[in-house]
Motif scaffolding. Structure first.
Motif, short mmCIF file in Angstrom:
data_model
loop_
_atom_site.label_atom_id
_atom_site.label_comp_id
_atom_site.label_asym_id
_atom_site.label_seq_id
_atom_site.Cartn_x
_atom_site.Cartn_y
_atom_site.Cartn_z
N THR A 387 -4.26 -6.21 0.13
CA THR A 387 -4.33 -7.61 -0.29
C THR A 387 -3.18 -7.92 -1.24
OG1 THR A 387 -6.74 -7.51 -0.11
CG2 THR A 387 -5.81 -9.40 -1.26
N ASP A 388 -2.27 -8.78 -0.81
CA ASP A 388 -1.07 -9.08 -1.60
C ASP A 388 -1.42 -9.61 -2.99
OD1 ASP A 388 0.56 -8.25 0.43
OD2 ASP A 388 0.84 -10.26 1.28
N LEU A 389 -2.44 -10.46 -3.05
CA LEU A 389 -2.83 -11.04 -4.34
C LEU A 389 -3.19 -9.95 -5.34
CD1 LEU A 389 -3.71 -13.39 -6.20
CD2 LEU A 389 -5.94 -13.32 -5.06
N LEU A 390 -3.94 -8.95 -4.91
CA LEU A 390 -4.35 -7.88 -5.81
C LEU A 390 -3.17 -6.99 -6.18
CD1 LEU A 390 -7.80 -6.94 -4.24
CD2 LEU A 390 -7.35 -8.37 -6.23
N LYS A 391 -2.22 -6.84 -5.27
CA LYS A 391 -1.01 -6.08 -5.60
C LYS A 391 -0.24 -6.75 -6.74
CE LYS A 391 -0.20 -4.25 -0.92
NZ LYS A 391 0.74 -4.29 0.22
N VAL A 392 -0.13 -8.09 -6.64
CA VAL A 392 0.59 -8.85 -7.68
C VAL A 392 -0.10 -8.68 -9.03
CG1 VAL A 392 1.22 -11.17 -8.45
CG2 VAL A 392 1.53 -10.53 -6.06
N ILE A 393 -1.43 -8.77 -9.04
CA ILE A 393 -2.19 -8.63 -10.29
C ILE A 393 -1.99 -7.23 -10.87
CG2 ILE A 393 -4.50 -8.59 -11.30
CD1 ILE A 393 -3.50 -11.38 -10.70
N SER A 394 -2.04 -6.21 -10.02
CA SER A 394 -1.90 -4.83 -10.51
C SER A 394 -0.51 -4.60 -11.12
CB SER A 394 -2.16 -3.83 -9.37
OG SER A 394 -1.14 -3.91 -8.39
N ARG A 396 1.36 -6.97 -12.48
CA ARG A 396 1.46 -7.77 -13.71
C ARG A 396 0.92 -7.02 -14.91
NH1 ARG A 396 -1.46 -13.69 -14.57
NH2 ARG A 396 -1.08 -13.86 -16.81
N PHE A 397 -0.21 -6.32 -14.71
CA PHE A 397 -0.85 -5.63 -15.83
C PHE A 397 -0.66 -4.11 -15.76
CE2 PHE A 397 -3.25 -9.63 -15.52
CZ PHE A 397 -3.15 -10.07 -16.83
N ASN A 398 0.20 -3.66 -14.82
CA ASN A 398 0.47 -2.23 -14.67
C ASN A 398 -0.82 -1.45 -14.45
OD1 ASN A 398 2.14 0.02 -14.52
ND2 ASN A 398 1.95 0.46 -16.71
N LEU A 399 -1.62 -1.92 -13.49
CA LEU A 399 -2.90 -1.31 -13.19
C LEU A 399 -2.78 -0.38 -11.99
CD1 LEU A 399 -5.13 -4.51 -13.48
CD2 LEU A 399 -4.84 -2.72 -15.21
N LYS A 400 -3.56 0.67 -12.03
CA LYS A 400 -3.60 1.59 -10.90
C LYS A 400 -4.40 0.96 -9.77
CE LYS A 400 -5.22 6.17 -9.50
NZ LYS A 400 -5.95 7.39 -9.93
N ILE A 401 -3.82 0.94 -8.57
CA ILE A 401 -4.52 0.38 -7.41
C ILE A 401 -5.56 1.37 -6.94
CG2 ILE A 401 -4.30 -0.28 -4.99
CD1 ILE A 401 -1.71 -1.58 -5.58
N GLU A 402 -6.80 0.88 -6.85
CA GLU A 402 -7.91 1.73 -6.41
C GLU A 402 -8.16 1.43 -4.94
OE1 GLU A 402 -11.13 1.09 -9.14
OE2 GLU A 402 -9.70 0.92 -10.78
N GLY A 403 -7.28 1.92 -4.09
CA GLY A 403 -7.32 1.53 -2.68
C GLY A 403 -8.14 2.45 -1.82
N ASP A 404 -8.15 2.14 -0.53
CA ASP A 404 -8.87 2.91 0.46
C ASP A 404 -8.08 4.17 0.81
OD1 ASP A 404 -10.70 0.84 0.59
OD2 ASP A 404 -9.55 -0.20 2.15
N ASN A 405 -8.76 5.21 1.21
CA ASN A 405 -8.09 6.37 1.74
C ASN A 405 -7.57 6.04 3.14
OD1 ASN A 405 -8.59 7.90 -0.49
ND2 ASN A 405 -10.47 8.78 0.32
N ASN A 406 -6.56 6.79 3.59
CA ASN A 406 -6.00 6.55 4.91
C ASN A 406 -7.04 6.84 5.98
OD1 ASN A 406 -4.50 6.45 7.24
ND2 ASN A 406 -2.73 7.49 6.33
N ARG A 407 -7.31 5.86 6.83
CA ARG A 407 -8.29 6.03 7.89
C ARG A 407 -7.62 5.82 9.25
NH1 ARG A 407 -13.85 3.07 5.86
NH2 ARG A 407 -14.10 4.23 3.94
N SER A 408 -6.42 6.38 9.42
CA SER A 408 -5.69 6.17 10.65
C SER A 408 -6.39 6.85 11.82
CB SER A 408 -4.26 6.71 10.51
OG SER A 408 -4.30 8.08 10.18
N LEU A 409 -6.10 6.36 13.03
CA LEU A 409 -6.67 6.93 14.25
C LEU A 409 -6.04 8.30 14.50
CD1 LEU A 409 -6.58 3.77 16.54
CD2 LEU A 409 -8.53 4.69 15.27
N VAL A 410 -6.79 9.18 15.14
CA VAL A 410 -6.26 10.51 15.51
C VAL A 410 -6.47 10.71 17.00
CG1 VAL A 410 -6.72 11.50 13.25
CG2 VAL A 410 -8.48 11.64 15.00
N ASN A 411 -5.62 11.52 17.62
CA ASN A 411 -5.82 11.82 19.04
C ASN A 411 -6.66 13.07 19.19
OD1 ASN A 411 -4.14 14.14 18.92
ND2 ASN A 411 -2.32 12.86 19.19
#
Length: 715
Positions: A387-394, A396-411
C-alpha cells in the motif's frame, strides 16, 4: 481496610469490606430485588462510625443487632422509625438525629478506582444507546481495549459503562475524568459523581420494569436496538441464558492499567477551556507509546491524523486512509458503529493537522464503513508492503514496515524438493507428546494445526501443560498463548505437578516466608522443565497478536517456536460477531500461521453444550463448536474425557480416555490412560489397570441401563 456500601432497595444498606463476594450477600435474599453498590469506598473511620451508631440506635429502638444479617438490621431500624412517626411517639428532628448516627454520608476521604458512566433517557432509551456507543469509541481511542469496558443495560431506561483501574481517584478527580469524556453527550447523567451515588449491581432485577441488569458486549450494544436488548433482559431470557451472562460478568473485576491520557484528565476540570498553541499540539511527533498492541505503527500514525503532507487535503488520499483504518478495525472485531465513531475522531484530528475541512461524517458512513463492512468486501486489511499510502507514512516517521511474508507461487519441482528436505529432517520436525502409545498413533509435526476437544474441567489445560513440558525438556522452544488463566494460577498449577500442596497452602507458605523444602524443589523443577517456554497472558488477543508473538520470539531467541499452544480458540477476538463464523475464521488463520512459520499449532477447543460434562465420551469431531469449518483446517483432532469424573465419587476419577477422531497422517482410534489430576500425569495402563478400567466402564453401563429401565415405565 476499605469498605463499600451495598444496599437492598436503597434503604436497607450497610458497609462491607471491598473484598466481600457480592454474590454471597445477594444469595441471602435472591436476585429478584434491587441491589446497589457505591462507586466510592469508605475508610475504617467511616465504618467504625457506622457500626457504633447503628448499635446505639438499635439499642434505643429495641431492634436486635445481628452482624450476619446487617441489611435486615438497617431495614428494621427504618421500619421502626416509620412506625414510631406514624404513632406520633417521635419527632422529625429526633428521627434525623438517629439517622445521622449510622449515616454513611461522607464528603472526605472517599475514593474510587473506577471510572463509571450512566446514560439514561426515559422517553427514548435508544438515544442513550447511541451515546454509550460514542463513549466506547472514545475510550478505545484513548487506549482501553474492547474487553476492558464493562457495558450493561440497566434494566430500565439506559446503559452503564464501568472500568476498574489500577489508580485511585478522589471525588473531584473522578468527576473531572468522566466529565471530560462524556459531559457533552446528551443522556450522560452528571450526578454520577455524587458522594451518595449508588449503582445497580449486574444480574439483579429492576423492581418496576421486572427486567434484569444484564452485561453486554460492545458488539451486542452496536447491533441490537433497545427493543431487542429489552427482550434479552426479560425474566425468561435471563434464566435461559444465565450461564452466558455469568461468563461475561465473571470476566470483569480485573484492575486495568489506566492509559496516561485518561489519567491526565483528573487534573482538568470540565469547565476549563484549555487553549494550547496549535504548533505544539499538532507538531509532527508520533507518540508510539500510546499505540494499541493490535495496531501497526504506520496505521497508528493514520489514526493519529498524520496523513501524507501535501496530500492531506486530497479526497482520494483521505478516502484510502479511512478505508485502511476501517479494514483494520473490522479485522480486530470492532462493530461498524464503533468503527464509524473512531473514524470521526480521526477525521477531526486530520483536519486540524492539515488545515482543511473535516471529512463529512455521512461520507465516512456511506463510502467507507458500509463498503468495508459489506459482505462483498474482499479488500483485506491492506498490506504495508503493497500500500503506497502506508509506505509514505513509514518513510515520514522512519517506521519499520510490518509487511507480509513472501507468498509467491511455486511449481511442482520446488514442492518435491521441499518434501525431500522435510522427510530427511522428519525426526527433527516431529514433536512428541511423551506418552508412548499416543505418540505411536498420532504424528505432530511442524506446519500442522491440531485440535484438542474437551468439556470444561475435563483437563485440556493439564494435557497441554504435559505436552509443553515434554517439548521444552527436549530443548525445543514453546510459545503458550494462555488466554484463559491468570499468571499466578498458571504458575501455581505447574507447581502442583511436583508437590502435593493445595493452592492455599502454597500461598500461606510464601506469605509467611516459610516455603517447605518440597515447594522450593518444585520451583526449581518448574524452572528447569519449562526452561524453553514463553507465555503470553494478554487478554483480548487477536490472530495478529499471536503472529506478532511468534515474530517477537524469533527476535528474542533467533528461532521460531516449534510448538504454539492456544488456550483456547474461543478466547481469540476477530472480525465476526457470530460465534461460528468467528471460530472458523480463527481456525483458518491459525492454520495459515502454522504453515507460514513452520510451527505446530496446538489449539484447545470447547464442545457444543449438547456434548455433556467432562465424563461424557466424545467420539466425533462434530461436537466441536463451528465443527464443519474447524475440522477442515485441523490436520488432526483429539478428544478427551474422564469416565470417572464425579464430584460425589472422586476416588474413581483416575482414568482419562482420548479419541483421535481426525488424523490425516494415520488412523482414528480410542485410547485409555491412567490420570492424576493433581500432577497432570497421563500414563499408559498396566494389564491390571486395564482390567480394572474395563470393569469400571461395565459398571457404569449397568447403572445407566438400570436408570433407563426405571424411567421407561413412565413413557
Amino acid at each position: 481496610m476499605e469498605y463499600k456500601r451495598i444496599s437492598r432497595e436503597f434503604w436497607n444498606y450497610a458497609l462491607f469490606p471491598v473484598t466481600v463476594n457480592i454474590d454471597d450477600v445477594i444469595s441471602q435474599y435472591g436476585r429478584s430485588k434491587d441491589f446497589y453498590e457505591s462507586i466510592y469506598t469508605y475508610s475504617q473511620e467511616h465504618y467504625d462510625k457506622f457500626i457504633k451508631g447503628l448499635k446505639e440506635v438499635c439499642s434505643e429502638l429495641n431492634v436486635e443487632y445481628s452482624p450476619d444479617k446487617i441489611l435486615d438490621v438497617t431495614k428494621e431500624v427504618y421500619s421502626s422509625l416509620n412506625t414510631a412517626k406514624r404513632a406520633g411517639t417521635i419527632t422529625d428532628s429526633r428521627i434525623s438525629e438517629l439517622k445521622s448516627k449510622f449515616s454513611v454520608a461522607a464528603t472526605e476521604n472517599i475514593k474510587t478506582n473506577k471510572i463509571v458512566f450512566d446514560f439514561d433517557n426515559e422517553q427514548d432509551p435508544e438515544i442513550a444507546r447511541q451515546d454509550t456507543l460514542e463513549l466506547c469509541s472514545r475510550l478505545i481511542s484513548k487506549g482501553f481495549k474492547r474487553d476492558e469496558i464493562q457495558i450493561c443495560f440497566s434494566g430500565n431506561k439506559g446503559f452503564s459503562v464501568e472500568i476498574e483501574t489500577d489508580k485511585q481517584f478522589s471525588r473531584k478527580e473522578f468527576e473531572n475524568i468522566v466529565g471530560n469524556l462524556a459531559k457533552d453527550l446528551e443522556t450522560f447523567d452528571t450526578s454520577i459523581s455524587d458522594e451518595q451515588r449508588l449503582f445497580r449491581i449486574p444480574l439483579t432485577k429492576h423492581n418496576k420494569t421486572k427486567l434484569y441488569k444484564i452485561p453486554l458486549t460492545d458488539s451486542q450494544l452496536a447491533e441490537f436496538n433497545i427493543d431487542q436488548i429489552r427482550v434479552m433482559a426479560s425474566p425468561k431470557n435471563y434464566h435461559d441464558n444465565i450461564e452466558s451472562f455469568y461468563d461475561v460478568f465473571e470476566s470483569w473485576g480485573v484492575c486495568i492499567k489506566l492509559p496516561e491520557e485518561i489519567n491526565n484528565m483528573k487534573k482538568i476540570t470540565v469547565e476549563e477551556k484549555i487553549i494550547v498553541d496549535d504548533n505544539i499540539v499538532y507538531e509532527d511527533r508520533l507518540e508510539l507509546s500510546r499505540k494499541p498492541s493490535w495496531m501497526s505503527s504506520t496505521k497508528f500514525a493514520l489514526q493519529e491524523g498524520f496523513f501524507p503532507k501535501g496530500d492531506g487535503k486530497n479526497e482520494g488520499v483521505r478516502n484510502t486512509a479511512f478505508m485502511v483504518l476501517a479494514a483494520t478495525y473490522k479485522s480486530n472485531g470492532y462493530p461498524k458503529e464503533i468503527a464509524w465513531r473512531m473514524l470521526k475522531g480521526v477525521a477531526e484530528l486530520q483536519a486540524k493537522r492539515n488545515g482543511c475541512e473535516q471529512y463529512p461524517e455521512q461520507r465516512l458512513w456511506k463510502e467507507v464503513i458500509c463498503h468495508v463492512y459489506s459482505d462483498k468486501w474482499r479488500g483485506g486489511t491492506y498490506s504495508e508492503k503493497e500500500t503506497d499510502l502506508l509506505k509514505v507514512i513509514s518513510e515520514r516517521f522512519n517506521l519499520k514496515i510490518e509487511g507480509d511474508n513472501n507468498r509467491s507461487l511455486v511449481n511442482i519441482n520446488q514442492s518435491i524438493e521441499r518434501f525431500k528436505k522435510f522427510a530427511s529432517d522428519f525426526s527433527k520436525n516431529r514433536i512428541m507428546f511423551g506418552v508412548e502409545s499416543l505418540d505411536e498413533k498420532i504424528v505432530f509435526t511442524s506446519g500442522m494445526l491440531v485440535g484438542l476437544l474437551a468439556a470444561p474441567g475435563a483437563g485440556k489445560t493439564t494435557f497441554a501443560n504435559k505436552f509443553m513440558k515434554n517439548t521444552s525438556m527436549k530443548g525445543e522452544k514453546v510459545l503458550y498463548e494462555c488466554l484463559d488463566m491468570t499468571e499466578n494460577f498458571q504458575i501455581a498449577r505447574l507447581l502442583q505437578n511436583y508437590v502435593n500442596l493445595t493452592f492455599e497452602q502454597i500461598l500461606s507458605m510464601l506469605e509467611d516466608n516459610k516455603p517447605s523444602k518440597e515447594l522450593l524443589e518444585a520451583f526449581d523443577k518448574v524452572s528447569e522443565d519449562y526452561e524453553n517456554l514463553s507465555i503470553n497472558y494478554r487478554s483480548g488477543t487477536t490472530i495478529d497478536d499471536i503472529e506478532e508473538d511468534i515474530k517477537t520470539h524469533y527476535s528474542l531467541y533467533g528461532e521460531y517456536p516449534r510448538l504454539v499452544v492456544v488456550d483456547y480458540l474461543e478466547k481469540i477476538r476477530g472480525p465476526f460477531t457470530d460465534a461460528t463464523a468467528l471460530s472458523g475464521y480463527v481456525a483458518s488463520r491459525l492454520a495459515d500461521l502454522a504453515r507460514e512459520y513452520n510451527v505446530c499449532m496446538f489449539v484447545l477447543l470447547q464442545p457444543q453444550k449438547s456434548a455433556g460434562d467432562a465424563r461424557k465420551p466424545l467420539l466425533s469431531m462434530r461436537k466441536v463448536k463451528g465443527a464443519s469449518i474447524i475440522e477442515q483446517d485441523c490436520r488432526a483432532i483429539m478428544t478427551l474425557w474422564r469416565p470417572g469424573f464425579n464430584p460425589e465419587t472422586s476416588e474413581n476419577d483416575k482414568y482419562a480416555s482420548i479419541a483421535i477422531v481426525k488424523n490425516n497422517m494415520g488412523q482414528t482410534c480410542k485410547l485409555n490412560y491412567m490420570w492424576d489430576g493433581r500432577t497432570g500425569n497421563i500414563t499408559d495402563m498396566s494389564s491390571e489397570e486395564s482390567y480394572q478400567f474395563d470393569y469400571f466402564i461395565d459398571s457404569l453401563k449397568e447403572e445407566e441401563d438400570k436408570e433407563n429401565n426405571r424411567f421407561s415405565g413412565f413413557r
